[in-house]
Design a protein around this motif. Structure first.
Motif, PDB file in Angstrom:
ATOM      1  N   ASP A 258       0.786  -1.204   0.050  1.00 25.34           N
ATOM      2  CA  ASP A 258       0.082  -0.123   0.027  1.00 25.34           C
ATOM      3  C   ASP A 258       0.915   1.242   0.160  1.00 25.34           C
ATOM      4  N   ALA A 259       2.008   1.279   0.424  1.00 29.34           N
ATOM      5  CA  ALA A 259       3.131   2.341   0.574  1.00 29.34           C
ATOM      6  C   ALA A 259       3.458   2.345  -0.915  1.00 29.34           C
ATOM      7  N   ILE A 260       2.835   3.740  -1.788  1.00 29.91           N
ATOM      8  CA  ILE A 260       3.219   3.730  -3.125  1.00 29.91           C
ATOM      9  C   ILE A 260       4.294   5.228  -3.022  1.00 29.91           C
ATOM     10  N   VAL A 261       5.300   5.125  -4.042  1.00 32.64           N
ATOM     11  CA  VAL A 261       6.231   6.299  -4.074  1.00 32.64           C
ATOM     12  C   VAL A 261       6.253   6.544  -5.621  1.00 32.64           C
ATOM     13  N   PHE A 262       5.874   7.978  -6.010  1.00 32.63           N
ATOM     14  CA  PHE A 262       6.300   8.085  -7.324  1.00 32.63           C
ATOM     15  C   PHE A 262       7.859   8.638  -7.323  1.00 32.63           C
ATOM     16  N   ASP A 263       8.615   8.111  -8.194  1.00 30.45           N
ATOM     17  CA  ASP A 263      10.044   8.264  -8.110  1.00 30.45           C
ATOM     18  C   ASP A 263      10.323   9.134  -9.618  1.00 30.45           C
ATOM     19  N   ASP A 264      11.231   9.650  -9.788  1.00 24.31           N
ATOM     20  CA  ASP A 264      11.570  10.278 -11.118  1.00 24.31           C
ATOM     21  C   ASP A 264      11.853   9.377 -12.129  1.00 24.31           C
ATOM     22  N   ALA A 265      12.439   8.096 -11.813  1.00 22.45           N
ATOM     23  CA  ALA A 265      12.403   6.839 -13.022  1.00 22.45           C
ATOM     24  C   ALA A 265      11.123   6.599 -13.421  1.00 22.45           C
ATOM     25  N   GLU A 266      10.148   6.367 -12.581  1.00 25.68           N
ATOM     26  CA  GLU A 266       8.915   6.146 -13.047  1.00 25.68           C
ATOM     27  C   GLU A 266       8.311   7.281 -13.840  1.00 25.68           C
ATOM     28  N   VAL A 267       8.425   8.464 -13.450  1.00 27.52           N
ATOM     29  CA  VAL A 267       7.929   9.555 -14.348  1.00 27.52           C
ATOM     30  C   VAL A 267       8.601   9.615 -15.834  1.00 27.52           C
ATOM     31  N   ASP A 268       9.988   9.285 -15.973  1.00 23.98           N
ATOM     32  CA  ASP A 268      10.499   9.092 -17.231  1.00 23.98           C
ATOM     33  C   ASP A 268       9.826   7.960 -17.960  1.00 23.98           C
ATOM     34  N   GLU A 269       9.572   6.751 -17.019  1.00 22.84           N
ATOM     35  CA  GLU A 269       9.278   5.504 -17.815  1.00 22.84           C
ATOM     36  C   GLU A 269       7.692   6.000 -18.148  1.00 22.84           C
ATOM     37  N   ALA A 270       6.829   6.797 -17.705  1.00 25.86           N
ATOM     38  CA  ALA A 270       5.565   6.866 -18.122  1.00 25.86           C
ATOM     39  C   ALA A 270       5.302   7.828 -19.288  1.00 25.86           C
ATOM     40  N   GLY A 271       6.638   8.422 -19.467  1.00 27.94           N
ATOM     41  CA  GLY A 271       6.729   9.354 -20.993  1.00 27.94           C
ATOM     42  C   GLY A 271       5.679  10.314 -20.622  1.00 27.94           C
ATOM     43  N   LYS A 272       5.464  11.087 -22.107  1.00 32.89           N
ATOM     44  CA  LYS A 272       4.612  12.276 -22.329  1.00 32.89           C
ATOM     45  C   LYS A 272       3.006  11.875 -22.136  1.00 32.89           C
ATOM     46  N   LEU A 273       2.381  12.933 -21.730  1.00 32.41           N
ATOM     47  CA  LEU A 273       1.056  12.759 -21.565  1.00 32.41           C
ATOM     48  C   LEU A 273       0.022  12.234 -23.176  1.00 32.41           C
ATOM     49  N   GLY A 274       0.419  12.896 -23.947  1.00 29.59           N
ATOM     50  CA  GLY A 274      -0.033  12.440 -25.397  1.00 29.59           C
ATOM     51  C   GLY A 274      -0.082  11.254 -25.537  1.00 29.59           C
ATOM     52  N   ASP A 275       1.101  10.543 -25.328  1.00 30.31           N
ATOM     53  CA  ASP A 275       1.053   8.740 -25.727  1.00 30.31           C
ATOM     54  C   ASP A 275       0.340   8.183 -24.666  1.00 30.31           C
ATOM     55  N   ILE A 276       0.075   8.552 -23.689  1.00 30.59           N
ATOM     56  CA  ILE A 276      -0.441   7.926 -22.397  1.00 30.59           C
ATOM     57  C   ILE A 276      -2.115   7.858 -23.016  1.00 30.59           C
ATOM     58  N   MET A 277      -2.531   9.255 -23.283  1.00 33.35           N
ATOM     59  CA  MET A 277      -3.768   9.118 -23.497  1.00 33.35           C
ATOM     60  C   MET A 277      -4.440   8.243 -24.655  1.00 33.35           C
TER      61      MET A 277
END
Length: 533
Positions: A258-277
């Motif tokens: 249940d302990a979630i951390v948003f780290d910088d590497a995950e942000v890089d992995e997620a990529g740009k929003l347009g690609d996500i949508m």
């Protein structure tokens, strides 16, 4: 605002995703205090307030969460109204749902509202959300009835205020409405895209409220902002929620606890929003398609994507539609429609509002509109063309012109990829209107051809007859000349040779015992001969 971490099942995303904030989300609604204050004060100054802004700026959330939490349950009675199939009918249904005392048939709108106020003893707030649907989908008659109804409410002595919320690109369409309500634009609020500082507050407040930690605090928040801002360095709140939801699933995969951390590497992995949508839409549709195919319900290839197109108007906005309407438009989906709708709602691509399904957000509508092929666009344009012309016909008396009929003919050739049926499905009234237009056009063409034929044929015939007459005259003259020459020569010779018992020439002319015609002919010949010599 700081809130205690919310309780949620492990692995379950706490983010709103594409859903608007509601009154119950007060603890996680950040960054709109200024706009909420402004809207609250405008409603204290006027009975009608116009709220507008770009798609995705959070207009609905501002009203349903920000404004709603400025009132206590005893000092406002909100009635949310969405057009669905007719805004006037939707308004009556909303009123009926809030009425405690029966409202007799034939009661005026104003008297019905007054009765509801007496039922609750609270000021009524009529909130017309996504008002642009009235212009995208409504008819002129529907619009006129609504404008007159709002004008009557505002003129009456009744504790009722009105909020109209719409996308700013439809402001120009309010011109006719303003003729009924001259104060329409007096009190208005433009909901601006959030500033970077406010987006930071939203991110920091939201993750804190859900017990999620950012690896580097503000620096990680700013890294997220850099990934989701558009070319104008602005952030749409709905997109932010999608992005945070995506980060949550990445974090939950890496850390099932249940302990979630948003780290910088995950942000890089997620990529740009347009690609996500776009990726989210494609992935969810593919997952639902695969699931239905495995169930053996008879779904055609691309069936889910085809179904999703029906929730987007020709203008690229989302449009609500009932299951029956979907079935009428995509009859090949009958064996699997119910299962597909359930899966689409469960995936948060669709939501159900008053027995109608609609896309969770305009952001999805934009992506679906972009991927449409020319054939699908042609069908939608044809439908809109027929509808608009039918609406205007009572005032203009104008049917579809040849170019418009040609467009409709091309659209009628398009086939549905689901079952091969004709994709352009006109209702009986619309089909009759098109048939009338074609019949009228054919009659006009025939009349035009006949007119042109008469215009050119009659003079041609007259010229032919005139030329024939000239030829006949020339031929007659030639015959007469020939006969004259022969008869004249013979008569003259008889006279000149002395074979005629006539004396002096002059006397002979008078006494010629030949037939008068022959004598005249003879002397004409003689005169002609004399002149020639």
């Amino acid at each position: 605002m700081t809130a205690a971490p919310s309780s949620r099942p492990p692995g379950h995303s706490p983010f709103k995703f594409l859903d608007p904030y509601g009154e119950q989300d007060r603890a996680i609604f950040f960054g709109r205090d200024k706009e909420t204050d402004a809207l609250y004060h405008l409603l204290g100054e006027a009975r009608l307030v116009l709220v507008y802004g770009r798609s995705g700026t959070g207009k609905t959330s501002l009203i349903q969460c920000g404004l709603a939490n400025r009132f206590s349950s005893t000092n406002w009675l909100p009635m949310m109204v969405r057009r669905r199939t007719d805004i006037n009918a939707a308004l009556l249904e909303a009123m009926a749902a809030h009425a405690i005392s029966p409202i007799p048939a034939g009661t005026t709108l104003v008297d019905a509202l007054r009765s509801i106020y007496l039922d609750h003893l609270r000021p009524i707030y009529l909130i017309f959300d996504q008002f642009e649907e009235l212009f995208v989908l409504g008819t002129p008659e529907e619009q006129e009835r609504f404008y007159a109804a709002i004008a009557a409410i505002l003129q009456a002595d009744i504790a009722c205020r009105i909020i109209i919320s719409l996308r700013e690109e439809y402001l120009a369409a309010l011109d006719r409405f303003e003729q009924f309500v001259p104060t329409l634009f007096d009190k208005r609020l433009r909901v601006e895209p959030m500033t970077g500082a406010n987006v930071e507050k939203v991110i920091l407040g939201t993750v804190s409220a859900h017990g999620i930690r950012l690896e580097n605090g503000v620096a990680t928040a700013r890294k997220i902002i850099a990934q989701i801002q558009d070319n104008r360095h602005q952030v749409q709140l709905a997109y932010l929620q999608v992005y945070l939801d995506h980060l949550f699933h990445i974090g939950a995969k890496d850390n099932p606890s249940d302990a979630i951390v948003f780290d910088d590497a995950e942000v890089d992995e997620a990529g740009k929003l347009g690609d996500i949508m776009s990726g989210f839409l494609t992935t969810q549709e593919a997952n639902i398609q695969d699931a239905l195919e495995r169930q053996g319900c008879g779904i055609a290839k691309g069936g889910v994507s085809r179904l999703m197109e029906e929730f987007v108007s020709a203008e690229g906005t989302k449009q609500p539609i009932s299951a029956d309407q979907l079935l009428a438009r995509v009859p090949g989906a009958k064996p699997w429609l119910a299962k597909a709708l359930d899966a689409l709602v469960g995936s948060r691509l669709l939501r159900m509002v008053d027995a109608h399904f609609e896309l969770a957000h305009d952001a999805l509508a934009a992506h679906i509109a972009e991927r449409r092929g020319d054939e699908a666009k042609q069908v939608l344009y044809a439908e809109r063309l027929v509808r608009n012309c039918m609406d205007e016909f009572p005032q203009t008396g104008t049917l579809l012109n040849p170019e418009e009929l040609a467009l409709i003919s091309r659209a009628q050739k398009q086939r549905d990829p689901i079952d091969g049926s004709q994709r352009l499905k006109l209702q009986s009234e619309a089909a009759a209107f098109v048939a009338k237009s074609r019949s009228t056009l054919r009659r006009r063409r025939i009349r035009r051809i006949v007119t042109l034929a008469l215009t050119f044929l009659v003079p041609f015939l007259l010229v032919v007859l005139w030329l024939a007459s000239l030829q006949e005259t020339d031929e007659a003259k030639a015959r007469a000349s020939n006969e004259t020459d022969v008869m004249g020569y013979t008569a003259f010779n008889r006279f000149y040779d002395g074979t005629d018992p006539v004396g002096d020439y002059d006397e002979k002319r008078l006494e010629c015992d030949y037939a008068e015609a022959d004598c005249k002919t003879a002397f004409r010949y003689y005169d002609a001969l004399d002149l020639h010599n």
